[in-house]
Design an enzyme around this catalytic site. Structure first.
Site, mmCIF file in Angstrom:
data_model
loop_
_atom_site.group_PDB
_atom_site.id
_atom_site.type_symbol
_atom_site.label_atom_id
_atom_site.label_comp_id
_atom_site.label_asym_id
_atom_site.label_seq_id
_atom_site.Cartn_x
_atom_site.Cartn_y
_atom_site.Cartn_z
ATOM 1 N N HIS A 9 32.959 53.122 37.376
ATOM 2 C CA HIS A 9 32.906 53.131 35.909
ATOM 3 C C HIS A 9 34.262 53.488 35.297
ATOM 4 O O HIS A 9 34.600 53.007 34.222
ATOM 5 C CB HIS A 9 31.819 54.107 35.437
ATOM 6 C CG HIS A 9 31.978 55.481 36.022
ATOM 7 N ND1 HIS A 9 31.710 55.741 37.356
ATOM 8 C CD2 HIS A 9 32.409 56.653 35.480
ATOM 9 C CE1 HIS A 9 31.956 57.020 37.595
ATOM 10 N NE2 HIS A 9 32.377 57.591 36.480
ATOM 11 N N HIS A 119 57.572 47.483 51.659
ATOM 12 C CA HIS A 119 57.758 48.533 52.671
ATOM 13 C C HIS A 119 56.495 48.853 53.450
ATOM 14 O O HIS A 119 56.558 49.195 54.622
ATOM 15 C CB HIS A 119 58.256 49.832 52.017
ATOM 16 C CG HIS A 119 59.673 49.745 51.542
ATOM 17 N ND1 HIS A 119 60.414 50.865 51.225
ATOM 18 C CD2 HIS A 119 60.492 48.682 51.321
ATOM 19 C CE1 HIS A 119 61.623 50.497 50.830
ATOM 20 N NE2 HIS A 119 61.692 49.177 50.866
ATOM 21 N N ARG A 153 62.768 47.203 59.910
ATOM 22 C CA ARG A 153 62.451 48.604 60.224
ATOM 23 C C ARG A 153 61.063 49.001 59.711
ATOM 24 O O ARG A 153 60.427 49.911 60.251
ATOM 25 C CB ARG A 153 63.520 49.544 59.659
ATOM 26 C CG ARG A 153 63.573 49.603 58.145
ATOM 27 C CD ARG A 153 64.761 50.435 57.655
ATOM 28 N NE ARG A 153 64.766 50.635 56.215
ATOM 29 C CZ ARG A 153 65.172 49.743 55.322
ATOM 30 N NH1 ARG A 153 65.603 48.551 55.728
ATOM 31 N NH2 ARG A 153 65.162 50.009 54.032
HETATM 32 C C1 RB5 Z 1 35.177 59.118 37.864
HETATM 33 O O1 RB5 Z 1 34.990 60.009 36.823
HETATM 34 C C2 RB5 Z 1 36.511 59.391 38.552
HETATM 35 O O2 RB5 Z 1 36.423 60.543 39.317
HETATM 36 C C3 RB5 Z 1 36.910 58.210 39.398
HETATM 37 O O3 RB5 Z 1 36.989 57.061 38.614
HETATM 38 C C4 RB5 Z 1 38.253 58.307 40.102
HETATM 39 O O4 RB5 Z 1 39.258 58.706 39.243
HETATM 40 C C5 RB5 Z 1 38.249 59.038 41.385
HETATM 41 O O5 RB5 Z 1 39.244 59.181 42.074
#
Ligand code: RB5
Length: 165
Positions: A9, A119, A153
């Site tokens: 989300h 890289h 490298r």
């Molecule tokens: C969701 O609130 C948030 O924790 C997620 O989207 C993310 O940032 C996690 O690393």
């Protein structure tokens, strides 16, 4: 090239904004990209590792169809990559990098994205949906999909990433 895309989300709005521009990106580059949106499909709260898993396992399923795999061969030549969006990009990168053949780069501007390809031979691009806008993200996707791995490298180093400790 297949490009698997996923968000939680926190990355949903940026993912949706970018989806509208991605086919035009393929056309402008004269390349045939197949974008596959694996969700989420609404802004309802979901758990980011579930979406990272879907995208990574889709990429790795495609790798299984290939005759061989080495970490230091340009990932773009395998024709299957992923893009993950969450709020910070961090959780997606952490989950994706649990997979041995995945090199997920958390990127927030063009230069970091170039370096992740040149890289680190990144095969997953992780984007922080709450911290970048869609024109910046689109340019980063363009760079991710077109910048070759520099090899030399860097091949030794990405091979060492693939080694278990
Ligand atoms: C969701 O609130 C948030 O924790 C997620 O989207 C993310 O940032 C996690 O690393």
């Amino acid at each position: 090239m297949k490009i698997y895309i996923g968000s939680d989300h926190g990355g949903f709005d940026l993912k949706q904004e970018l989806l509208g521009s991605l086919s035009a990106l393929g056309t402008s580059l004269g390349k045939s990209f197949e974008f596959k949106d694996l969700g989420c499909y609404t802004s309802e709260s979901v758990n980011y590792p579930d979406l990272a898993k879907l995208v990574c396992e889709s990429v790795l399923d495609d790798y299984k169809k290939l005759p061989h795999f080495t970490a230091s061969e340009d990932a773009l030549s395998y024709e299957s990559v992923g893009i993950l969006f969450c709020g910070s990009g961090q959780g997606m990168a952490m989950k994706a990098n649990k997979y041995q053949q995945i090199r997920a780069g958390l990127c927030w501007n063009s230069e970091i994205t170039t370096l992740a390809r040149e890289h680190n031979n990144a095969n997953i691009l992780c984007l922080p949906g709450r911290y970048i806008n869609s024109p910046v993200a689109l340019e980063m996707v363009r760079i991710f999909l077109t910048t070759p791995f520099a090899k030399g490298r860097h091949s030794i180093r990405v091979d060492k990433i693939a080694n278990t400790i």
